[in-house]
Scaffold this active site. Structure first.
Site, PDB file in Angstrom:
ATOM      1  N   HIS A   5       0.792  -1.226   0.000  1.00  0.00           N
ATOM      2  CA  HIS A   5       0.000   0.000   0.000  1.00  0.00           C
ATOM      3  C   HIS A   5       0.827   1.279   0.000  1.00  0.00           C
ATOM      4  O   HIS A   5       0.269   2.373  -0.059  1.00  0.00           O
ATOM      5  CB  HIS A   5      -0.939   0.009   1.215  1.00  0.00           C
ATOM      6  N   ARG A  25      -5.678  16.739   1.880  1.00  0.00           N
ATOM      7  CA  ARG A  25      -5.309  17.543   3.053  1.00  0.00           C
ATOM      8  C   ARG A  25      -3.850  17.287   3.414  1.00  0.00           C
ATOM      9  O   ARG A  25      -3.135  18.197   3.845  1.00  0.00           O
ATOM     10  CB  ARG A  25      -6.221  17.224   4.229  1.00  0.00           C
ATOM     11  N   ARG A  44      -2.746   4.092  -4.855  1.00  0.00           N
ATOM     12  CA  ARG A  44      -4.198   4.238  -4.699  1.00  0.00           C
ATOM     13  C   ARG A  44      -4.596   5.677  -4.360  1.00  0.00           C
ATOM     14  O   ARG A  44      -5.619   5.912  -3.728  1.00  0.00           O
ATOM     15  CB  ARG A  44      -4.731   3.281  -3.625  1.00  0.00           C
ATOM     16  N   GLU A 181     -11.005   7.075  13.464  1.00  0.00           N
ATOM     17  CA  GLU A 181      -9.693   6.456  13.296  1.00  0.00           C
ATOM     18  C   GLU A 181      -8.870   6.270  14.576  1.00  0.00           C
ATOM     19  O   GLU A 181      -8.028   5.381  14.656  1.00  0.00           O
ATOM     20  CB  GLU A 181      -8.836   7.286  12.306  1.00  0.00           C
ATOM     21  N   SER A 203     -15.470  20.288  13.913  1.00  0.00           N
ATOM     22  CA  SER A 203     -16.043  20.872  12.696  1.00  0.00           C
ATOM     23  C   SER A 203     -17.563  20.995  12.753  1.00  0.00           C
ATOM     24  O   SER A 203     -18.161  21.742  11.974  1.00  0.00           O
ATOM     25  CB  SER A 203     -15.660  20.026  11.478  1.00  0.00           C
ATOM     26  N   ASP A 204     -18.193  20.263  13.651  1.00  0.00           N
ATOM     27  CA  ASP A 204     -19.645  20.325  13.822  1.00  0.00           C
ATOM     28  C   ASP A 204     -19.962  19.790  15.212  1.00  0.00           C
ATOM     29  O   ASP A 204     -19.080  19.211  15.868  1.00  0.00           O
ATOM     30  CB  ASP A 204     -20.367  19.503  12.746  1.00  0.00           C
TER      31      ASP A 204
END
Length: 235
Positions: A5, A25, A44, A181, A203-204
């Site tokens: 990966h 980001r 990927r 995560e 963020s919210d």
């Protein structure tokens, strides 16, 4: 020395890696922090960069969305590339009543509804946590004007599915926010005897949506969390 990966070679990654979810980001952070950032992997579309900040080596790589993806990349970085510490820097939904949109959350530990860490020590409720040295460095880097909260979060597998009443109960228990995560990252760090930390911008808010950030704001208003994450990277 490419892995399934990651296409980088041995020595391409610095000892410390900033670990946002979004590869774009990661690219933005790399070029914001480092004039000499170079692309070291793009398998990927998961971009990874290495350069220097004030003469010190630093890497930035996307983790993807969710605990399975983060686990894959964290495992390969720790096991195959000699990375010593990974600092997740991203966004979260606020939960606790004293947390507001725009605040920064430093995650001591992460509760989870995922089964990923239950396989590590069968028969136990394994509780991986952040590394104290990284927590201390991040908190010490906060200024008096930064709205920084230190405590637990929850890492969920589902983004849209939430059991009825659970958010309210989590708020009453002082859980600061929710991501997807951190719990798995802390588990991988414990497995390899490495260091990890999660620093998030709210963020919210799951109980008050009046001031939620727009998609554009989510991508630009993370400087406070980034400052703390960089401090932890060089702890």
């Amino acid at each position: 020395m490419a892995t399934p990966h990651i296409a980088a070679e041995k020595g391409d990654f610095a000892p410390a890696v900033l670990f946002p979810g979004d590869p774009k980001r990661a690219e933005r952070i790399a070029h914001m922090l480092m004039d000499d950032a170079r692309l070291v992997t793009d398998v990927r579309g998961m971009l990874g960069f290495t350069g220097t900040v004030d003469g010190k080596p630093l890497s930035v790589m996307g983790s993807g969305m969710g605990q399975p993806s983060a686990t894959i990349y964290a495992t390969e970085l720790f096991r195959e590339y000699g990375v010593e510490r990974i600092i997740r820097v991203g966004t979260c939904g606020g939960i606790a009543h004293n947390v507001a949109v725009g605040d920064v959350v430093v995650a001591l530990g992460a509760h989870t509804d995922s089964a990923m860490n239950t396989y590590r020590l069968p028969g136990l409720h394994f509780c991986p946590v952040a590394s104290y040295d990284l927590i201390r460095a991040a908190v010490d880097a906060a200024s008096e004007t930064d709205n920084v909260h230190v405590g637990t979060i929850i890492s969920r597998d589902h983004f849209y599915l939430t059991p009825e009443g659970q958010v309210e109960r989590l708020a009453n228990y002082g859980v600061l926010g929710v991501d997807m995560e951190a719990a798995a990252l802390y588990g991988v760090a414990a497995e390899f005897g490495k260091q990890a930390l999660t620093v998030l911008t709210v963020s919210d808010h799951l109980l008050d949506h009046s001031g939620d950030m727009s998609a554009e704001e989510r991508e630009t208003k993370f400087q406070g969390a980034l400052k703390l994450a960089v401090a932890a990277a060089f702890a």
